[in-house]
Design a protein around this motif. Structure first.
Motif, PDB file in Angstrom:
ATOM      1  N   GLN A   4       0.837  -1.182   0.000  1.00 54.48           N
ATOM      2  CA  GLN A   4       0.000   0.000   0.000  1.00 54.48           C
ATOM      3  C   GLN A   4       0.884   1.247   0.000  1.00 54.48           C
ATOM      4  O   GLN A   4       2.009   1.237   0.490  1.00 54.48           O
ATOM      5  CB  GLN A   4      -0.900   0.023   1.256  1.00 54.48           C
ATOM      6  CG  GLN A   4      -1.881  -1.134   1.319  1.00 54.48           C
ATOM      7  CD  GLN A   4      -2.987  -0.983   0.301  1.00 54.48           C
ATOM      8  OE1 GLN A   4      -3.166   0.087  -0.264  1.00 54.48           O
ATOM      9  NE2 GLN A   4      -3.710  -2.036   0.052  1.00 54.48           N
ATOM     10  N   ASP A 258      -0.846  -7.732 -12.778  1.00 51.94           N
ATOM     11  CA  ASP A 258      -1.852  -6.932 -13.453  1.00 51.94           C
ATOM     12  C   ASP A 258      -2.415  -7.635 -14.682  1.00 51.94           C
ATOM     13  O   ASP A 258      -3.158  -7.043 -15.454  1.00 51.94           O
ATOM     14  CB  ASP A 258      -1.271  -5.571 -13.855  1.00 51.94           C
ATOM     15  CG  ASP A 258      -0.997  -4.699 -12.647  1.00 51.94           C
ATOM     16  OD1 ASP A 258      -1.712  -4.867 -11.640  1.00 51.94           O
ATOM     17  OD2 ASP A 258      -0.065  -3.879 -12.698  1.00 51.94           O
ATOM     18  N   GLU A 400     -16.152   2.472 -13.543  1.00 53.00           N
ATOM     19  CA  GLU A 400     -15.927   3.220 -14.784  1.00 53.00           C
ATOM     20  C   GLU A 400     -16.455   2.487 -16.014  1.00 53.00           C
ATOM     21  O   GLU A 400     -15.812   2.449 -17.071  1.00 53.00           O
ATOM     22  CB  GLU A 400     -14.439   3.568 -14.934  1.00 53.00           C
ATOM     23  CG  GLU A 400     -13.916   4.430 -13.783  1.00 53.00           C
ATOM     24  CD  GLU A 400     -12.438   4.770 -13.906  1.00 53.00           C
ATOM     25  OE1 GLU A 400     -11.833   4.481 -14.961  1.00 53.00           O
ATOM     26  OE2 GLU A 400     -11.883   5.312 -12.938  1.00 53.00           O
ATOM     27  N   ASP A 439      -7.370  -2.709 -13.635  1.00 53.64           N
ATOM     28  CA  ASP A 439      -6.682  -1.445 -13.395  1.00 53.64           C
ATOM     29  C   ASP A 439      -7.504  -0.550 -12.469  1.00 53.64           C
ATOM     30  O   ASP A 439      -6.961   0.064 -11.536  1.00 53.64           O
ATOM     31  CB  ASP A 439      -6.432  -0.740 -14.726  1.00 53.64           C
ATOM     32  CG  ASP A 439      -5.684   0.569 -14.558  1.00 53.64           C
ATOM     33  OD1 ASP A 439      -4.532   0.537 -14.085  1.00 53.64           O
ATOM     34  OD2 ASP A 439      -6.250   1.630 -14.888  1.00 53.64           O
ATOM     35  N   VAL A 440      -8.820  -0.494 -12.690  1.00 51.02           N
ATOM     36  CA  VAL A 440      -9.678   0.316 -11.833  1.00 51.02           C
ATOM     37  C   VAL A 440      -9.721  -0.254 -10.416  1.00 51.02           C
ATOM     38  O   VAL A 440      -9.614   0.484  -9.431  1.00 51.02           O
ATOM     39  CB  VAL A 440     -11.098   0.407 -12.416  1.00 51.02           C
ATOM     40  CG1 VAL A 440     -12.028   1.153 -11.453  1.00 51.02           C
ATOM     41  CG2 VAL A 440     -11.082   1.105 -13.761  1.00 51.02           C
ATOM     42  N   SER A 441      -9.863  -1.563 -10.294  1.00 51.99           N
ATOM     43  CA  SER A 441      -9.949  -2.168  -8.954  1.00 51.99           C
ATOM     44  C   SER A 441      -8.659  -1.982  -8.172  1.00 51.99           C
ATOM     45  O   SER A 441      -8.675  -1.854  -6.950  1.00 51.99           O
ATOM     46  CB  SER A 441     -10.313  -3.652  -9.060  1.00 51.99           C
ATOM     47  OG  SER A 441      -9.275  -4.404  -9.641  1.00 51.99           O
ATOM     48  N   LYS A 442      -7.547  -1.934  -8.866  1.00 49.89           N
ATOM     49  CA  LYS A 442      -6.260  -1.677  -8.200  1.00 49.89           C
ATOM     50  C   LYS A 442      -6.263  -0.292  -7.561  1.00 49.89           C
ATOM     51  O   LYS A 442      -5.855  -0.116  -6.404  1.00 49.89           O
ATOM     52  CB  LYS A 442      -5.124  -1.802  -9.205  1.00 49.89           C
ATOM     53  CG  LYS A 442      -3.742  -1.536  -8.630  1.00 49.89           C
ATOM     54  CD  LYS A 442      -2.677  -1.664  -9.717  1.00 49.89           C
ATOM     55  CE  LYS A 442      -1.282  -1.379  -9.166  1.00 49.89           C
ATOM     56  NZ  LYS A 442      -0.245  -1.490 -10.226  1.00 49.89           N
ATOM     57  N   ARG A 443      -6.731   0.709  -8.316  1.00 54.86           N
ATOM     58  CA  ARG A 443      -6.780   2.066  -7.779  1.00 54.86           C
ATOM     59  C   ARG A 443      -7.796   2.175  -6.642  1.00 54.86           C
ATOM     60  O   ARG A 443      -7.554   2.851  -5.632  1.00 54.86           O
ATOM     61  CB  ARG A 443      -7.134   3.056  -8.893  1.00 54.86           C
ATOM     62  CG  ARG A 443      -5.987   3.290  -9.870  1.00 54.86           C
ATOM     63  CD  ARG A 443      -6.314   4.399 -10.855  1.00 54.86           C
ATOM     64  NE  ARG A 443      -7.063   3.912 -12.014  1.00 54.86           N
ATOM     65  CZ  ARG A 443      -8.308   4.223 -12.285  1.00 54.86           C
ATOM     66  NH1 ARG A 443      -8.981   5.026 -11.472  1.00 54.86           N
ATOM     67  NH2 ARG A 443      -8.904   3.758 -13.364  1.00 54.86           N
ATOM     68  N   LEU A 444      -8.925   1.497  -6.776  1.00 50.75           N
ATOM     69  CA  LEU A 444      -9.942   1.546  -5.735  1.00 50.75           C
ATOM     70  C   LEU A 444      -9.470   0.879  -4.449  1.00 50.75           C
ATOM     71  O   LEU A 444      -9.814   1.321  -3.343  1.00 50.75           O
ATOM     72  CB  LEU A 444     -11.230   0.892  -6.232  1.00 50.75           C
ATOM     73  CG  LEU A 444     -11.938   1.612  -7.381  1.00 50.75           C
ATOM     74  CD1 LEU A 444     -13.113   0.786  -7.881  1.00 50.75           C
ATOM     75  CD2 LEU A 444     -12.400   3.000  -6.961  1.00 50.75           C
ATOM     76  N   ALA A 446      -6.378   0.846  -3.306  1.00 48.10           N
ATOM     77  CA  ALA A 446      -5.497   1.808  -2.628  1.00 48.10           C
ATOM     78  C   ALA A 446      -6.306   2.927  -1.987  1.00 48.10           C
ATOM     79  O   ALA A 446      -6.018   3.355  -0.859  1.00 48.10           O
ATOM     80  CB  ALA A 446      -4.492   2.374  -3.620  1.00 48.10           C
ATOM     81  N   ASP A 447      -7.342   3.395  -2.680  1.00 52.71           N
ATOM     82  CA  ASP A 447      -8.172   4.470  -2.129  1.00 52.71           C
ATOM     83  C   ASP A 447      -8.939   4.002  -0.895  1.00 52.71           C
ATOM     84  O   ASP A 447      -9.093   4.759   0.076  1.00 52.71           O
ATOM     85  CB  ASP A 447      -9.162   4.962  -3.185  1.00 52.71           C
ATOM     86  CG  ASP A 447      -8.488   5.717  -4.319  1.00 52.71           C
ATOM     87  OD1 ASP A 447      -7.313   6.121  -4.157  1.00 52.71           O
ATOM     88  OD2 ASP A 447      -9.130   5.894  -5.372  1.00 52.71           O
ATOM     89  N   GLN A 450      -7.415   4.338   2.533  1.00 50.97           N
ATOM     90  CA  GLN A 450      -7.221   5.676   3.075  1.00 50.97           C
ATOM     91  C   GLN A 450      -8.186   6.012   4.203  1.00 50.97           C
ATOM     92  O   GLN A 450      -8.012   7.023   4.893  1.00 50.97           O
ATOM     93  CB  GLN A 450      -7.351   6.716   1.959  1.00 50.97           C
ATOM     94  CG  GLN A 450      -6.242   6.670   0.936  1.00 50.97           C
ATOM     95  CD  GLN A 450      -6.412   7.715  -0.155  1.00 50.97           C
ATOM     96  OE1 GLN A 450      -7.120   8.711   0.021  1.00 50.97           O
ATOM     97  NE2 GLN A 450      -5.770   7.486  -1.284  1.00 50.97           N
TER      98      GLN A 450
END
Length: 459
Positions: A4, A258, A400, A439-444, A446-447, A450
């Motif tokens: 993370q 990925d 998305e 790719d989207v799930s990877k960013r989500l 990490a978010d 938070q």
């Protein structure tokens, strides 16, 4: 799993293989640990959020699904110790259906006291649960845990749907928040969805009570844009933060790179090890998964008919199908399996195994929020059916999807024709579409982590 990102406030970098709790973490009472429920979403997101909180804090106690769904009857006429267990046992909807006797028994219980103990009067609810300590180990455990904790963290899930009448589960959770606030304990309301009821609209008195609790909370985290918009429109005094569902942090379980996952029995076997279950036969190759919907669950007979029609037509896509009930309301799929000869994965499947099945499917026809996230963790694209809220539209926005659309929870012939066509298109898109979702799930993922930055720490 990739580590993370470094978090704020001087915390250590944390990854899934080397989780360390910082010394300044709080002692948390975790409210909404629904991992004792059979529902896949309840199990998965409850565990994921608890794992996330435990990175920095100590979860010393949990308010479980059974505690939330319990009732806390009180009676000034015959005493709580006698009345409470009696009302808990007898005051049930199915008893009311009995001719003459049912209405008489329930009417007597209502005359003798309060058979539920939970209303929109949260302070009165606190008094009732306090009185229920005379007979309820759940009530005693709640007060002990609130006393021992530094703060409470609520797994909001989908409980903030403002139905008429208000949901008993929501009344209990709001009461626990109020109890903590009166004791000077911060409330962190996390992972939440807020929505009107698709049948009855908004029950404004419940919105007003919930808004007061959320406005007094140390942090409020909603899981998607529609919920954030609901807060802005109906709760102007509430300051909310939007972060993805904690379940996205499970991404590391199912993708070690990925590259899109490939259907292979070897990928699924570890999740079924020593569970008494085996992977479905179709999991040895490509398959399309199908689950139910919270709205379809309200009319199982109609759902059986419409889903049977849909499943029969979906056979034309040329890929084996797998029926996956993910909630007790999806049990009508057992009958659909009988009607169509399609294989069915048991509802009681261990949750990581179930998530792996969804993450490894080629496509998923779904009316469910959390199962659709589990699918996205492996890049599985979905065709969405309606639900009891805005969930299946919101998840498409979050992931998305180019043209968000949901079909009826009871798909018509025209709906089915389009569903079949969209499923074919997703299969044809193959790894290209899966890579986009990964790719989207990877960013989500990490978010989602938070949310820890919003929790205070103790010196």
């Amino acid at each position: 799993m990739a580590p993370q990102a470094q978090r704020r406030k001087g915390r250590l970098t944390v990854d899934a293989e080397n989780v360390q709790r910082v010394a300044s973490g709080m002692k948390l009472l975790y409210v909404g640990d629904n991992s004792d429920r059979i529902n896949w979403g309840c199990r998965a997101t409850s565990i994921a959020l608890r794992e996330l909180l435990a990175r920095d804090h100590e979860v010393i106690a949990a308010v479980t699904g059974k505690m939330i769904e319990a009732r806390y009857p009180v009676s000034d006429r015959i005493g709580d110790a006698l009345y409470g267990p009696l009302a808990q046992r007898l005051y049930r909807k199915k008893l009311r259906k009995l001719p003459v006797v049912g209405a008489a028994v329930l009417g007597l219980l209502e005359r003798l006291g309060d058979p539920v103990g939970l209303t929109l009067d949260l302070d009165r609810n606190i008094d009732n649960i306090d009185r229920a300590r005379a007979y309820s180990p759940f009530a005693r455990a709640l007060f002990d845990a609130v006393e021992a904790c530094d703060a409470i963290a609520v797994n909001g899930e989908g409980d903030l749907i403002f139905t008429t009448p208000p949901r008993q589960k929501l009344l209990y959770i709001l009461t626990v928040c109020r109890l903590a606030q009166t004791r000077g304990k911060p409330v962190y309301y996390l992972n939440a969805m807020l929505s009107e009821c698709p049948i009855d609209g908004i029950h404004q008195p419940t919105v007003d009570v919930a808004a007061r609790i959320l406005a007094d909370s140390a942090a409020v985290v909603v899981r998607e844009p529609a919920s954030y918009a609901f807060v802005q429109a109906h709760m102007p005094a509430v300051r909310a933060t939007m972060l993805p569902d904690a379940l996205f942090t499970w991404r590391y379980h199912f993708t070690h790179s990925d590259r899109p996952a490939r259907p292979a029995i070897e990928r699924l076997l570890p999740f079924f090890e020593h569970t008494g279950h085996v992977p479905p036969k179709v999991a040895s190759g490509a398959y399309v998964a199908i689950s139910g919907s919270s709205l379809a669950a309200r009319d199982p007979a109609r759902a059986r008919s419409t889903y049977t029609n849909m499943v029969r037509k979906l056979k034309a896509v040329g890929v084996p199908l797998l029926l996956i009930p993910t909630c007790g309301g999806d049990r009508f799929l057992i009958d659909v399996a009988t009607d169509t000869g399609v294989e069915l994965l048991p509802l009681e499947t261990p949750i990581l195994a179930g998530a792996a099945i969804l993450a490894n499917a080629r496509a998923f026809v779904s009316g469910r929020w959390h199962p659709s996230i589990m699918a996205a963790l492996g890049g599985t694209p979905c065709v969405f059916l309606g639900s009891n809220s805005h969930k299946t539209l919101s998840i498409q926005t979050l992931l998305e999807y180019a043209d968000p659309r949901e079909f009826s929870a009871f798909p018509s012939d025209d709906d089915v024709e389009t569903i079949v066509r969209q499923t074919r298109d997703l299969l044809a898109a193959g790894d290209t579409r899966r890579a986009q979702i990964l790719d989207v799930s990877k960013r989500l993922a990490a978010d989602a982590a938070q949310c820890l930055d919003l929790l205070e720490t103790r010196p």
